[in-house]
Design a protein around this motif. Structure first.
Motif, short mmCIF file in Angstrom:
data_model
loop_
_atom_site.label_atom_id
_atom_site.label_comp_id
_atom_site.label_asym_id
_atom_site.label_seq_id
_atom_site.Cartn_x
_atom_site.Cartn_y
_atom_site.Cartn_z
N GLN A 1 0.83 -1.20 0.00
CA GLN A 1 0.00 0.00 0.00
C GLN A 1 0.86 1.25 0.00
OE1 GLN A 1 -2.29 -0.33 3.66
NE2 GLN A 1 -1.01 1.24 4.59
N VAL A 2 0.25 2.35 -0.45
CA VAL A 2 0.95 3.63 -0.51
C VAL A 2 -0.11 4.73 -0.61
CG1 VAL A 2 1.20 3.51 -3.03
CG2 VAL A 2 2.75 4.95 -1.69
N ASP A 3 0.17 5.91 -0.04
CA ASP A 3 -0.74 7.05 -0.07
C ASP A 3 -0.35 8.01 -1.18
OD1 ASP A 3 -1.99 6.03 2.17
OD2 ASP A 3 -0.82 7.26 3.57
N PHE A 4 -1.37 8.53 -1.89
CA PHE A 4 -1.16 9.62 -2.84
C PHE A 4 -2.53 10.21 -3.20
CE2 PHE A 4 -1.83 5.87 -5.40
CZ PHE A 4 -2.56 6.28 -6.50
N ASP A 5 -2.53 11.49 -3.57
CA ASP A 5 -3.77 12.19 -3.93
C ASP A 5 -4.82 12.07 -2.84
OD1 ASP A 5 -2.58 12.89 -6.30
OD2 ASP A 5 -3.59 11.36 -7.50
N ASN A 6 -4.38 12.13 -1.58
CA ASN A 6 -5.29 12.05 -0.43
C ASN A 6 -6.07 10.74 -0.36
OD1 ASN A 6 -4.65 14.71 0.52
ND2 ASN A 6 -5.99 15.55 -1.08
N GLU A 7 -5.56 9.72 -0.98
CA GLU A 7 -6.18 8.40 -0.93
C GLU A 7 -5.10 7.36 -0.67
OE1 GLU A 7 -8.43 7.58 -4.42
OE2 GLU A 7 -9.91 9.18 -4.06
N THR A 8 -5.54 6.14 -0.39
CA THR A 8 -4.61 5.04 -0.14
C THR A 8 -4.82 3.94 -1.16
OG1 THR A 8 -4.47 5.50 2.23
CG2 THR A 8 -3.87 3.29 1.51
N PHE A 9 -3.74 3.58 -1.82
CA PHE A 9 -3.73 2.43 -2.73
C PHE A 9 -3.38 1.20 -1.90
CE2 PHE A 9 -1.37 -0.61 -5.23
CZ PHE A 9 -2.00 -0.66 -6.46
N LEU A 10 -4.27 0.23 -1.87
CA LEU A 10 -4.04 -1.00 -1.13
C LEU A 10 -4.16 -2.18 -2.08
CD1 LEU A 10 -3.66 -2.61 1.53
CD2 LEU A 10 -6.16 -2.58 1.74
N SER A 11 -3.13 -2.99 -2.15
CA SER A 11 -3.12 -4.15 -3.04
C SER A 11 -2.89 -5.42 -2.24
CB SER A 11 -2.01 -4.02 -4.09
OG SER A 11 -1.84 -5.24 -4.80
N ILE A 12 -3.74 -6.41 -2.47
CA ILE A 12 -3.50 -7.74 -1.91
C ILE A 12 -3.02 -8.68 -3.00
CG2 ILE A 12 -5.12 -7.48 -0.01
CD1 ILE A 12 -7.18 -9.00 -1.63
N ASP A 13 -2.74 -8.11 -4.18
CA ASP A 13 -2.21 -8.87 -5.30
C ASP A 13 -0.82 -8.30 -5.61
OD1 ASP A 13 -1.75 -10.42 -7.51
OD2 ASP A 13 -3.10 -9.30 -8.84
N ALA A 14 0.16 -8.71 -4.82
CA ALA A 14 1.52 -8.18 -4.96
C ALA A 14 2.50 -9.34 -4.97
CB ALA A 14 1.84 -7.21 -3.84
N GLU A 15 3.67 -9.10 -5.55
CA GLU A 15 4.69 -10.14 -5.65
C GLU A 15 6.06 -9.51 -5.82
OE1 GLU A 15 3.30 -12.33 -8.99
OE2 GLU A 15 4.02 -10.87 -10.47
N ALA A 16 7.08 -10.31 -5.57
CA ALA A 16 8.47 -9.85 -5.74
C ALA A 16 9.28 -10.96 -6.38
CB ALA A 16 9.06 -9.46 -4.39
N HIS A 17 10.31 -10.55 -7.09
CA HIS A 17 11.16 -11.54 -7.77
C HIS A 17 12.60 -11.05 -7.77
CE1 HIS A 17 12.31 -14.72 -10.52
NE2 HIS A 17 12.98 -13.82 -11.23
N ILE A 18 13.53 -11.97 -7.52
CA ILE A 18 14.96 -11.70 -7.58
C ILE A 18 15.55 -12.51 -8.73
CG2 ILE A 18 17.19 -11.98 -6.43
CD1 ILE A 18 15.79 -11.44 -3.80
#
Length: 353
Positions: free
Chosen positions: A103-120
């Motif tokens: 999640q991250v805040d911008f434009d006075n709103e919060t973006f929340l994602s439960i569909d996230a991933e990472a790769h090395i």
């Protein structure tokens, strides 16, 4: 009038008798009234619960999520005019049946994602958070825990970046890049857990789009699922062993893991064999029937048995991922030479795929 007064006295006597009867237990606690919150009050409680949820860690994520969900449900009752928006927020929590979020805040709103991933892979860490058509992508030329700057070019010409795509199908984006010399943000990778294959951290950045800027703050990713490319390194008699291919697979009804690293340069290969239930720890490599075992093939005629140690630092049998370090002397008395020295070895292997 006298009849009415008598009735009042009679009812009062009944009430007193009920209070002081043998079966009556007095109530010592506070009097609680079911008073509905105003929309403003319910919204304040929801915001507080969201702040707690935003600052969650792996130990209290579910608890804070459930508290936030309950606060949203109260807000839903108190603010019927925002029914659709609040219902969507509740649905996005997925009944709190997950243990990671981005999640991250911008434009006075919060973006929340439960569909996230990472790769090395290829010396690069990529973190992605998605919500419908929106997407955040963080690219780091670092693959270890630490704090890193965004938007500046390092000595190798690489630049760590964070980007926001309002619609992943379009070319529009807000990217943490200005002139390559200005710090446009920061990311902290607080934990890389290879046993659970997850990654956590925080970030913030300023995105640039056609000379306009947008601030992205309070960014956090917790327990994002992590995958990693195969990786192998070892010194072979003091020289780097140049591998051409890495293979990991299961045998014996998937009870045994076999790892083979092949080099086309001198037609040699190393191999490791261990039980699929091997847990993290340090093990001796010897010419014995028990596992784990390792060896080195110098050519088709000679197989050198390993005498040394193998340390498993992480093993996830469910994900079929194993990670470890090793060093050994590969020995065979009837061959020439009689031994090879393998040092500074380490590997990350995905097997059974």
């Amino acid at each position: 009038m006298r009849t009415f007064n008598n009735a009042i006295v009679y009812l009062s006597c009944i009430f007193i008798a009920l209070i002081y009867g043998c079966d009556y237990e007095s109530y010592d606690g506070p009097l609680t009234l079911d008073i509905q919150l105003t929309c403003a009050e319910a919204s304040d409680l929801a915001n507080t619960a969201f702040d707690n949820f935003s600052n969650s860690n792996s130990s209290n994520l579910e608890e804070n999520c459930l508290a936030y969900k309950a606060a949203l449900e109260e807000q839903l009752v108190a603010c019927p005019e925002a029914f659709d928006q609040i219902s969507e927020q509740i649905n996005d929590l997925n009944n709190c049946e997950y243990d990671s979020f981005f999640q991250v805040d911008f434009d006075n709103e919060t973006f929340l994602s439960i569909d996230a991933e990472a790769h090395i892979g290829n010396g690069q860490l990529t973190i992605t958070g998605k919500r419908e058509n929106e997407e955040f992508v963080i690219i780091l030329y670092e693959t270890t825990e630490g704090t890193y700057q965004l938007g500046t070019t390092d000595a190798d010409g690489n630049m760590n970046t964070a980007s926001y795509f309002p619609d992943s199908a379009s070319n529009e984006s807000w990217v943490s890049v200005n002139d390559g010399n200005e710090i446009m943000g920061e990311i902290t990778v607080s934990e890389i857990n290879y046993t659970n294959l997850s990654i956590s951290g925080t970030f913030n950045f300023t995105g640039v789009n056609n000379n306009e800027t947008k601030s992205f703050t309070n960014g956090v990713f917790i327990n994002i699922p992590l995958t990693k490319d195969n990786e192998f390194f070892a010194l072979f008699d003091g020289q780097e062993y140049i591998d051409s291919s890495i293979a990991g697979f299961l045998i014996n009804n998937e009870t045994t893991v076999v790892i083979i690293i092949f080099s086309e340069i001198d037609n040699t290969n190393m191999d490791f064999t261990l039980d699929v239930n091997t847990t993290p720890g340090t093990y001796s490599l010897r010419l014995i029937p028990e596992l784990p075992r390792a060896g080195f093939t110098a050519n088709r005629d000679f197989y050198y048995y390993a005498d040394g140690t193998l340390t498993i630092t992480a093993h996830n049998p469910e994900a079929k991922f194993i990670m470890g370090t090793f060093e050994f002397i590969a020995e065979l008395e009837i061959a020439t030479p009689q031994s090879y020295t393998i040092t500074e070895g380490h590997f990350c292997i995905n097997y059974g795929q």
